[in-house]
Design an enzyme around this catalytic site. Structure first.
Site, short mmCIF file in Angstrom:
data_model
loop_
_atom_site.label_atom_id
_atom_site.label_comp_id
_atom_site.label_asym_id
_atom_site.label_seq_id
_atom_site.Cartn_x
_atom_site.Cartn_y
_atom_site.Cartn_z
N SER A 238 45.81 43.92 30.92
CA SER A 238 44.95 45.06 30.57
C SER A 238 44.25 45.50 31.86
O SER A 238 43.35 44.82 32.33
CB SER A 238 43.87 44.65 29.56
OG SER A 238 44.46 44.11 28.40
N LYS B 198 44.94 50.91 25.30
CA LYS B 198 44.21 49.64 25.26
C LYS B 198 42.71 49.87 25.48
O LYS B 198 41.87 49.25 24.82
CB LYS B 198 44.78 48.69 26.33
CG LYS B 198 44.06 47.37 26.48
CD LYS B 198 44.24 46.43 25.29
CE LYS B 198 43.42 45.14 25.50
NZ LYS B 198 43.52 44.22 24.38
N LYS C 69 35.01 43.48 31.48
CA LYS C 69 36.06 43.98 32.39
C LYS C 69 36.74 45.21 31.80
O LYS C 69 36.92 46.23 32.48
CB LYS C 69 37.07 42.84 32.62
CG LYS C 69 38.21 43.13 33.53
CD LYS C 69 39.48 43.52 32.81
CE LYS C 69 40.07 42.46 31.94
NZ LYS C 69 41.35 42.85 31.32
P1 NAD Z 1 43.97 34.17 32.18
O1 NAD Z 1 42.89 34.26 33.20
O2 NAD Z 1 43.97 33.02 31.23
O3 NAD Z 1 45.43 34.18 32.90
C1 NAD Z 1 45.73 34.88 34.08
C2 NAD Z 1 46.72 34.06 34.89
O4 NAD Z 1 47.07 34.80 36.08
C3 NAD Z 1 46.15 32.70 35.38
O5 NAD Z 1 47.03 31.65 35.01
C4 NAD Z 1 46.07 32.88 36.88
O6 NAD Z 1 46.26 31.66 37.60
C5 NAD Z 1 47.18 33.88 37.14
N1 NAD Z 1 47.02 34.57 38.41
C6 NAD Z 1 45.91 35.18 38.91
N2 NAD Z 1 46.17 35.70 40.12
C7 NAD Z 1 47.47 35.41 40.40
C8 NAD Z 1 48.31 35.67 41.52
N3 NAD Z 1 47.87 36.32 42.60
N4 NAD Z 1 49.59 35.23 41.46
C9 NAD Z 1 50.05 34.56 40.38
N5 NAD Z 1 49.28 34.26 39.30
C10 NAD Z 1 48.01 34.69 39.32
O7 NAD Z 1 43.93 35.56 31.39
P2 NAD Z 1 44.52 35.88 29.92
O8 NAD Z 1 43.48 35.60 28.90
O9 NAD Z 1 45.89 35.30 29.83
O10 NAD Z 1 44.60 37.47 30.01
C11 NAD Z 1 45.60 38.15 30.75
C12 NAD Z 1 45.45 39.64 30.46
O11 NAD Z 1 45.62 39.87 29.06
C13 NAD Z 1 44.05 40.19 30.83
O12 NAD Z 1 44.19 41.47 31.37
C14 NAD Z 1 43.33 40.22 29.48
O13 NAD Z 1 42.31 41.22 29.42
C15 NAD Z 1 44.48 40.56 28.54
N6 NAD Z 1 44.27 40.13 27.15
C16 NAD Z 1 43.71 38.92 26.88
C17 NAD Z 1 43.51 38.55 25.55
C18 NAD Z 1 42.86 37.21 25.22
O14 NAD Z 1 42.47 37.03 24.05
N7 NAD Z 1 42.76 36.28 26.16
C19 NAD Z 1 43.88 39.40 24.52
C20 NAD Z 1 44.49 40.62 24.82
C21 NAD Z 1 44.69 40.97 26.15
#
Ligand code: NAD
Length: 294
Positions: free
Chosen positions: A95, A170, A238
């Site tokens: 997102s 979104k 965010k």
């Molecule tokens: P998260 O922080 O758990 O996962 C992000 C991952 O990206 C981590 O494992 C991190 O190590 C990795 N990462 C960061 N920088 C990196 C890089 N340079 N190279 C490789 N890997 C890298 O986040 P999440 O909860 O999985 O959310 C991901 C997206 O989905 C976000 O944009 C969030 O807003 C969206 N989202 C989350 C939810 C929720 O309930 N958690 C629901 C809908 C949408």
């Protein structure tokens, strides 16, 4: 066909596992080693960098926290751009700001690669079940090439328009959810302070016009004072920041969103940014000096 998957966090890890289970050959990368190991045990090939993943895959999925992370993974050192070639597709499911999705599409087009934005709604439980709502922005012919893949992860997959439209959708989703939680919080605090049982108010109104998915998802938790995430306030901050930036850039003021943003900021000051966004009611409870429980 090899699929790349970069970003194996709360959402990316179960989404990638579902692709493995469906028989896709996966190449994965994350800066965090633990989920990479788990995916390797499930049969995925481990890439050394985002560049490496892009070299080895036809379609590269990214699931990262926010716009700067996507920009870094696509255009940074050892990034996707260094490894991708003409005809490949980047599917960003994070997102992020719609304007950054459009920027990524332009950068990738220069080397003949396509980009679509495909953010999701539904959280970790639906990521695990493979029933996410996926909102897609991109060219119809590119969408058709990745639709089957997205359907493994999603219960609904909807093309809404050109690149950036998925993330605009979104943002609209996140505005509606945030304002709905604030409205529920304001109303239930008033009812409680007036001496009416909030559980009874909930039951009385949930079948009427004030009923909503948000009311049904959050009110039972509010009544128990259960603010374990779920979706953390800091992630919603965010999304609202991206909504405000986008709104200001295109000239569409969103005054109610900015009010709810300040409520979330006040909760962050009090150390509540890791609470579920249903915990927003704690702001109202503080103002009215009462707890909404039942
Ligand atoms: P998260 O922080 O758990 O996962 C992000 C991952 O990206 C981590 O494992 C991190 O190590 C990795 N990462 C960061 N920088 C990196 C890089 N340079 N190279 C490789 N890997 C890298 O986040 P999440 O909860 O999985 O959310 C991901 C997206 O989905 C976000 O944009 C969030 O807003 C969206 N989202 C989350 C939810 C929720 O309930 N958690 C629901 C809908 C949408």
């Amino acid at each position: 066909m090899r699929i790349g998957f970069i970003g194996l966090g709360i959402m990316g890890r179960p989404m990638a596992l579902n692709l493995c289970k469906a028989g896709y050959e996966l190449v994965v990368f994350d800066i965090n080693e633990a989920p990479v190991k788990e995916l390797a045990e499930a049969g995925a090939v481990v890439g050394a960098s985002s560049k490496d993943v892009a070299q080895m895959s036809e379609i590269i999925i990214t699931m990262l926290p926010n716009s700067p992370h996507v920009r870094e993974v696509v255009t940074g050192k050892d990034g996707i751009l260094e490894g991708i070639s003409s005809g490949k597709i980047v599917v960003d499911m994070s997102s992020i700001a719609p304007l950054v999705s459009q920027e990524m599409a332009v950068v990738l087009a220069k080397v003949g690669a396509d980009f679509i934005d495909a953010p999701v709604s539904g959280g970790e439980p639906k990521a695990i079940d493979g029933t996410l709502a996926i909102m897609v922005g991109g060219k119809p012919e590119v969408f058709n090439r990745v639709k089957d893949l997205l359907e493994i992860m999603g219960g609904s997959v909807t093309l809404v328009g050109e690149v950036g439209s998925g993330n605009t959708t979104k943002l609209a989703n996140q505005i509606i959810v945030a304002l709905n939680i604030a409205a529920v919080s304001e109303a239930m605090t008033l009812a409680t302070k007036a001496g009416v049982d909030p559980g009874a108010v909930y039951q009385a109104i949930r079948g009427g016009l004030a009923g909503s998915t948000v009311l049904d998802a959050k009110m039972p938790l509010i009544l128990k004072g259960d603010f374990k995430p779920g979706f953390r306030i800091e992630l919603h901050i965010k999304d609202l920041m991206n909504a405000l930036d986008t709104a200001h850039a295109i000239g569409a003021p969103i005054p109610l969103t900015s009010s709810v943003m300040e409520i979330m900021q006040a909760l962050k000051v009090r150390g509540k940014e890791k609470d579920d966004h249903g915990g927003l009611i704690q702001f109202y409870e503080l103002l009215a000096d009462i707890e909404v429980r039942g």
